[in-house]
Motif scaffolding. Structure first.
Motif, PDB file in Angstrom:
ATOM      1  N   ASP A 230       0.840  -1.198   0.000  1.00 15.85           N
ATOM      2  CA  ASP A 230       0.000   0.000   0.000  1.00 15.85           C
ATOM      3  C   ASP A 230       0.876   1.249   0.000  1.00 15.85           C
ATOM      4  OD1 ASP A 230      -2.370  -1.455   0.116  1.00 15.85           O
ATOM      5  OD2 ASP A 230      -2.699  -1.099   2.256  1.00 15.85           O
ATOM      6  N   THR A 231       0.338   2.308  -0.573  1.00 15.25           N
ATOM      7  CA  THR A 231       0.907   3.637  -0.436  1.00 15.25           C
ATOM      8  C   THR A 231       0.029   4.383   0.549  1.00 15.25           C
ATOM      9  OG1 THR A 231       1.790   3.669  -2.676  1.00 15.25           O
ATOM     10  CG2 THR A 231       1.424   5.811  -1.633  1.00 15.25           C
ATOM     11  N   VAL A 232       0.650   5.027   1.534  1.00 21.82           N
ATOM     12  CA  VAL A 232      -0.101   5.779   2.535  1.00 21.82           C
ATOM     13  C   VAL A 232       0.474   7.180   2.671  1.00 21.82           C
ATOM     14  CG1 VAL A 232      -0.855   3.749   3.849  1.00 21.82           C
ATOM     15  CG2 VAL A 232       1.275   4.886   4.455  1.00 21.82           C
ATOM     16  N   THR A 233      -0.406   8.100   3.065  1.00 15.69           N
ATOM     17  CA  THR A 233       0.000   9.483   3.289  1.00 15.69           C
ATOM     18  C   THR A 233      -0.512   9.928   4.643  1.00 15.69           C
ATOM     19  OG1 THR A 233      -0.107   9.959   0.921  1.00 15.69           O
ATOM     20  CG2 THR A 233      -0.106  11.849   2.419  1.00 15.69           C
ATOM     21  N   ALA A 234       0.409  10.378   5.495  1.00 19.85           N
ATOM     22  CA  ALA A 234       0.036  11.008   6.756  1.00 19.85           C
ATOM     23  C   ALA A 234      -0.162  12.490   6.476  1.00 19.85           C
ATOM     24  CB  ALA A 234       1.129  10.801   7.807  1.00 19.85           C
ATOM     25  N   GLY A 235      -1.231  13.038   7.026  1.00 20.18           N
ATOM     26  CA  GLY A 235      -1.527  14.447   6.823  1.00 20.18           C
ATOM     27  C   GLY A 235      -2.084  15.067   8.082  1.00 20.18           C
ATOM     28  N   GLY A 236      -2.219  16.381   8.049  1.00 17.91           N
ATOM     29  CA  GLY A 236      -2.771  17.061   9.203  1.00 17.91           C
ATOM     30  C   GLY A 236      -3.037  18.521   8.911  1.00 17.91           C
ATOM     31  N   VAL A 237      -3.838  19.105   9.784  1.00 19.36           N
ATOM     32  CA  VAL A 237      -4.162  20.524   9.692  1.00 19.36           C
ATOM     33  C   VAL A 237      -4.308  21.067  11.110  1.00 19.36           C
ATOM     34  CG1 VAL A 237      -6.671  20.139   9.517  1.00 19.36           C
ATOM     35  CG2 VAL A 237      -5.668  22.227   8.569  1.00 19.36           C
ATOM     36  N   ILE A 238      -3.841  22.290  11.308  1.00 19.82           N
ATOM     37  CA  ILE A 238      -3.966  22.918  12.619  1.00 19.82           C
ATOM     38  C   ILE A 238      -5.414  23.327  12.845  1.00 19.82           C
ATOM     39  CG2 ILE A 238      -3.313  24.909  14.049  1.00 19.82           C
ATOM     40  CD1 ILE A 238      -0.545  24.806  12.765  1.00 19.82           C
ATOM     41  N   ARG A 239      -5.951  22.854  13.968  1.00 19.86           N
ATOM     42  CA  ARG A 239      -7.319  23.217  14.351  1.00 19.86           C
ATOM     43  C   ARG A 239      -7.323  24.468  15.219  1.00 19.86           C
ATOM     44  NH1 ARG A 239     -10.696  19.411  18.308  1.00 19.86           N
ATOM     45  NH2 ARG A 239      -9.993  17.837  16.823  1.00 19.86           N
TER      46      ARG A 239
ATOM     47  N   ALA B 139       6.659  32.417  22.017  1.00 13.88           N
ATOM     48  CA  ALA B 139       7.523  31.307  21.620  1.00 13.88           C
ATOM     49  C   ALA B 139       7.081  29.969  22.203  1.00 13.88           C
ATOM     50  CB  ALA B 139       8.966  31.591  22.036  1.00 13.88           C
ATOM     51  N   THR B 140       6.114  29.977  23.115  1.00 14.42           N
ATOM     52  CA  THR B 140       5.650  28.723  23.718  1.00 14.42           C
ATOM     53  C   THR B 140       4.329  28.246  23.118  1.00 14.42           C
ATOM     54  OG1 THR B 140       4.505  29.890  25.502  1.00 14.42           O
ATOM     55  CG2 THR B 140       6.811  29.232  25.896  1.00 14.42           C
ATOM     56  N   ARG B 141       3.988  28.767  21.945  1.00 18.35           N
ATOM     57  CA  ARG B 141       2.730  28.358  21.327  1.00 18.35           C
ATOM     58  C   ARG B 141       2.751  26.877  20.961  1.00 18.35           C
ATOM     59  NH1 ARG B 141       0.408  32.001  16.769  1.00 18.35           N
ATOM     60  NH2 ARG B 141       2.208  31.224  15.665  1.00 18.35           N
ATOM     61  N   ARG B 142       1.584  26.284  21.082  1.00 20.52           N
ATOM     62  CA  ARG B 142       1.397  24.894  20.685  1.00 20.52           C
ATOM     63  C   ARG B 142       0.224  24.841  19.714  1.00 20.52           C
ATOM     64  NH1 ARG B 142      -0.134  21.814  25.535  1.00 20.52           N
ATOM     65  NH2 ARG B 142      -1.262  23.711  25.994  1.00 20.52           N
ATOM     66  N   ALA B 143       0.206  23.795  18.912  1.00 18.43           N
ATOM     67  CA  ALA B 143      -0.874  23.629  17.954  1.00 18.43           C
ATOM     68  C   ALA B 143      -1.628  22.347  18.243  1.00 18.43           C
ATOM     69  CB  ALA B 143      -0.319  23.584  16.530  1.00 18.43           C
ATOM     70  N   LEU B 144      -2.955  22.458  18.294  1.00 18.87           N
ATOM     71  CA  LEU B 144      -3.824  21.292  18.323  1.00 18.87           C
ATOM     72  C   LEU B 144      -4.145  20.990  16.870  1.00 18.87           C
ATOM     73  CD1 LEU B 144      -5.696  19.179  19.627  1.00 18.87           C
ATOM     74  CD2 LEU B 144      -7.460  20.988  19.719  1.00 18.87           C
ATOM     75  N   CYS B 145      -3.761  19.802  16.425  1.00 22.71           N
ATOM     76  CA  CYS B 145      -3.908  19.446  15.012  1.00 22.71           C
ATOM     77  C   CYS B 145      -4.782  18.216  14.848  1.00 22.71           C
ATOM     78  CB  CYS B 145      -2.545  19.124  14.391  1.00 22.71           C
ATOM     79  SG  CYS B 145      -1.307  20.410  14.581  1.00 22.71           S
ATOM     80  N   ASP B 146      -5.616  18.228  13.830  1.00 21.00           N
ATOM     81  CA  ASP B 146      -6.277  17.011  13.378  1.00 21.00           C
ATOM     82  C   ASP B 146      -5.290  16.304  12.467  1.00 21.00           C
ATOM     83  OD1 ASP B 146      -8.806  17.479  14.617  1.00 21.00           O
ATOM     84  OD2 ASP B 146      -9.261  18.935  13.051  1.00 21.00           O
ATOM     85  N   VAL B 147      -5.121  14.999  12.647  1.00 16.71           N
ATOM     86  CA  VAL B 147      -4.162  14.225  11.858  1.00 16.71           C
ATOM     87  C   VAL B 147      -4.823  12.956  11.343  1.00 16.71           C
ATOM     88  CG1 VAL B 147      -2.087  15.129  12.990  1.00 16.71           C
ATOM     89  CG2 VAL B 147      -3.250  13.124  13.959  1.00 16.71           C
TER      90      VAL B 147
END
Length: 140
Positions: free
Chosen positions: A94-103, A110-118
């Motif tokens: 199989d070919t697979v692709t991991a992806g995501g977007v910042i929600r 400088a301490t920012r964090r991102a909640l991402c859907d993946v």
């Protein structure tokens, strides 16, 4: 990429595995001492009604998300939390692709964090894993 360009809707650079290697699946089964024969015995895969190719370990498929985050941020330590749901199997070839977007962006400066859907998708369009991660946003 700068801190000002990273926000809700930002698409993470995808991570592609083409193809998933049957040899790698078998090696991981040996390393983990995983007794489930669907990872290394094609007769067992067929007997289970799961086709004719080795089945990737769920954790190995989830690791493609970790690889994507690491490639984007430059550090495995930027991944602060991962929560995933396993929806389908990945097979050798199989070919697979991991992806995501910042929600959502959490924190400031400088301490920012991102909640991402993946997710991880097979090339046939089937989503095999979905979930969320919290990632320290890389600077620069």
């Amino acid at each position: 990429m700068t801190l000002t360009t990273i926000g809700p809707g930002f698409t993470l650079p995808p991570f592609v595995v083409d193809p998933v290697s049957g040899e790698h699946i078998r090696q991981i089964a040996l390393i983990l001492d995983d007794p489930n024969p669907i990872h290394f015995d094609l007769a067992a895969v067929a007997a289970a009604g799961m086709g004719d190719r080795e089945i990737n370990q769920g954790g190995s498929t989830m690791a493609y998300i970790i690889d994507m985050i690491t490639a984007w941020t430059g550090s495995r330590s930027s991944l602060q939390r991962i929560k995933c749901r396993f929806r389908d199997n990945v097979r050798a070839g199989d070919t697979v692709t991991a992806g995501g977007v910042i929600r959502e962006v959490l924190g400031t400066g400088a301490t920012r964090r991102a909640l991402c859907d993946v997710w991880v998708d097979r090339s046939d369009g089937r989503r095999v894993i979905d979930g969320t991660v919290i990632v320290a946003i890389p600077e620069g």
